[in-house]
Design a protein around this motif. Sequence first.
Motif, PDB file in Angstrom:
ATOM      1  N   ILE A 173       1.701  -7.861  -2.241  1.00 60.65           N
ATOM      2  CA  ILE A 173       1.075  -6.561  -2.315  1.00 60.65           C
ATOM      3  C   ILE A 173       1.567  -5.953  -0.843  1.00 60.65           C
ATOM      4  CG2 ILE A 173      -1.120  -5.476  -1.919  1.00 60.65           C
ATOM      5  CD1 ILE A 173      -2.197  -7.924  -3.624  1.00 60.65           C
ATOM      6  N   ALA A 174       2.025  -4.691  -0.954  1.00 62.77           N
ATOM      7  CA  ALA A 174       2.337  -3.960   0.349  1.00 62.77           C
ATOM      8  C   ALA A 174       0.947  -3.452   0.857  1.00 62.77           C
ATOM      9  CB  ALA A 174       3.207  -2.992   0.140  1.00 62.77           C
ATOM     10  N   THR A 175       0.306  -4.166   1.729  1.00 63.99           N
ATOM     11  CA  THR A 175      -0.702  -3.763   2.484  1.00 63.99           C
ATOM     12  C   THR A 175      -0.819  -2.481   3.295  1.00 63.99           C
ATOM     13  OG1 THR A 175      -0.742  -5.567   4.210  1.00 63.99           O
ATOM     14  CG2 THR A 175      -1.808  -5.795   2.078  1.00 63.99           C
ATOM     15  N   ARG A 176      -0.149  -1.524   3.015  1.00 66.75           N
ATOM     16  CA  ARG A 176      -0.209  -0.183   3.676  1.00 66.75           C
ATOM     17  C   ARG A 176      -0.399   0.729   2.741  1.00 66.75           C
ATOM     18  NH1 ARG A 176       5.307  -2.126   2.980  1.00 66.75           N
ATOM     19  NH2 ARG A 176       6.412  -0.721   1.699  1.00 66.75           N
ATOM     20  N   THR A 177      -1.041   2.075   3.273  1.00 64.28           N
ATOM     21  CA  THR A 177      -1.005   3.141   2.175  1.00 64.28           C
ATOM     22  C   THR A 177      -0.860   4.382   3.065  1.00 64.28           C
ATOM     23  OG1 THR A 177      -2.794   4.152   0.654  1.00 64.28           O
ATOM     24  CG2 THR A 177      -3.519   3.660   2.818  1.00 64.28           C
ATOM     25  N   SER A 178      -0.516   5.460   2.292  1.00 63.36           N
ATOM     26  CA  SER A 178      -0.559   6.938   2.874  1.00 63.36           C
ATOM     27  C   SER A 178      -1.722   7.852   2.325  1.00 63.36           C
ATOM     28  CB  SER A 178       0.920   7.352   2.353  1.00 63.36           C
ATOM     29  OG  SER A 178       1.083   7.321   0.975  1.00 63.36           O
ATOM     30  N   PRO A 179      -1.560   8.949   2.807  1.00 58.95           N
ATOM     31  CA  PRO A 179      -2.418  10.119   2.234  1.00 58.95           C
ATOM     32  C   PRO A 179      -2.139  10.384   0.873  1.00 58.95           C
ATOM     33  CG  PRO A 179      -1.593  10.855   4.456  1.00 58.95           C
ATOM     34  CD  PRO A 179      -0.997   9.660   4.131  1.00 58.95           C
ATOM     35  N   THR A 180      -0.709  10.462   0.340  1.00 58.73           N
ATOM     36  CA  THR A 180      -0.440  10.580  -1.115  1.00 58.73           C
ATOM     37  C   THR A 180      -0.856   9.632  -1.733  1.00 58.73           C
ATOM     38  OG1 THR A 180       1.690  11.680  -0.466  1.00 58.73           O
ATOM     39  CG2 THR A 180       1.530  10.539  -2.732  1.00 58.73           C
ATOM     40  N   ASN A 181      -0.791   8.162  -1.567  1.00 59.10           N
ATOM     41  CA  ASN A 181      -1.246   7.271  -2.166  1.00 59.10           C
ATOM     42  C   ASN A 181      -2.950   7.296  -2.538  1.00 59.10           C
ATOM     43  OD1 ASN A 181       1.003   6.018  -2.624  1.00 59.10           O
ATOM     44  ND2 ASN A 181       0.971   4.525  -0.818  1.00 59.10           N
ATOM     45  N   ILE A 182      -3.712   7.580  -1.473  1.00 59.37           N
ATOM     46  CA  ILE A 182      -5.002   7.539  -1.267  1.00 59.37           C
ATOM     47  C   ILE A 182      -5.336   8.798  -2.284  1.00 59.37           C
ATOM     48  CG2 ILE A 182      -6.961   8.134  -0.036  1.00 59.37           C
ATOM     49  CD1 ILE A 182      -5.633   7.103   2.404  1.00 59.37           C
TER      50      ILE A 182
END
Length: 292
Positions: free
Chosen positions: A50-59
């Motif tokens: 799992i890539a444990t990072r996120t972005s505003p687009t993902n959210i």
Amino acid sequence: VSPEPQLTSDQRLFLRTSARRTWRFFAQFVGPDDHWLPPDNYQEHPTPMIATRTSPTNIGMSLLAHLSAHDFGYISTGECLDRIGKTIGTMENLERYLGHFYNWYDTRTLQPLHPQYVSSVDSGNLIGSLLTLQAGLTELKNQPILSMTIFHGLQDTLRLLAEHIPASPNSELSRKVEALERNVLLLTDPESWQKVWTTIDHLLAEIHRISEEAMACLPADIDIDGELYYWVRAFNQQVVAFQRDLRHLMTEIQHVETLPTLAELAANTSNDNNMQTAGFSKNALQRIRMID
């Protein structure tokens, strides 16, 4: 502005099962371990990761996925609002630059990732998602607390479950799934829905009973990470969530002719305990009352 496309039954089936498979990503990976933020991706090969990072687009996509899952009948209203509330609660505590979200965050530590920067593209995507979410929630709060869509959602999960049943003419699991299909199909007909909604709790209990029996019919050596186990368990959890919403929200209104809306229930403070038991957090209740 284009007219609604006239889809064939096979095309609708394909799109709905695709939607159900897509929701699995968010159901499986957006949770407490990542503070209810969506990981950027899940790698299956060569090693699951799992890539444990996120972005505003993902959210933004995740928030709309919760709303869409509710519209498709994959999650209950209580679960939908609870998930959205938890994600927004995390967002309110993220470090920002002049009010703007950074483009990448670690979903485990919630710290902005280096190099820290703000993306106008991702910020725009998030704003668009939030505006759409607000419109969807405004519509949601004025809808009846129970909809036929939950049975269409159960059908979608059953279809995927059935795909993974081993071929066997004498399979007890196959017979249980066929019984589930008959019970769910009964409630997808509009005329039947109007006649039997007052006994929905009983019918959900019957579906739950059969789904538990189906769980018991799983082979003893089945892989708990396997597809068949996942979909049988997912179906069972779906039914339980709808039962929870219904039983706690409908305690005092079993024989009314018109189902109340969420806004009508939230306006009555005496219903708060029932709604919170059904999965509506205090923040979710406040947001229902604040949406305009």
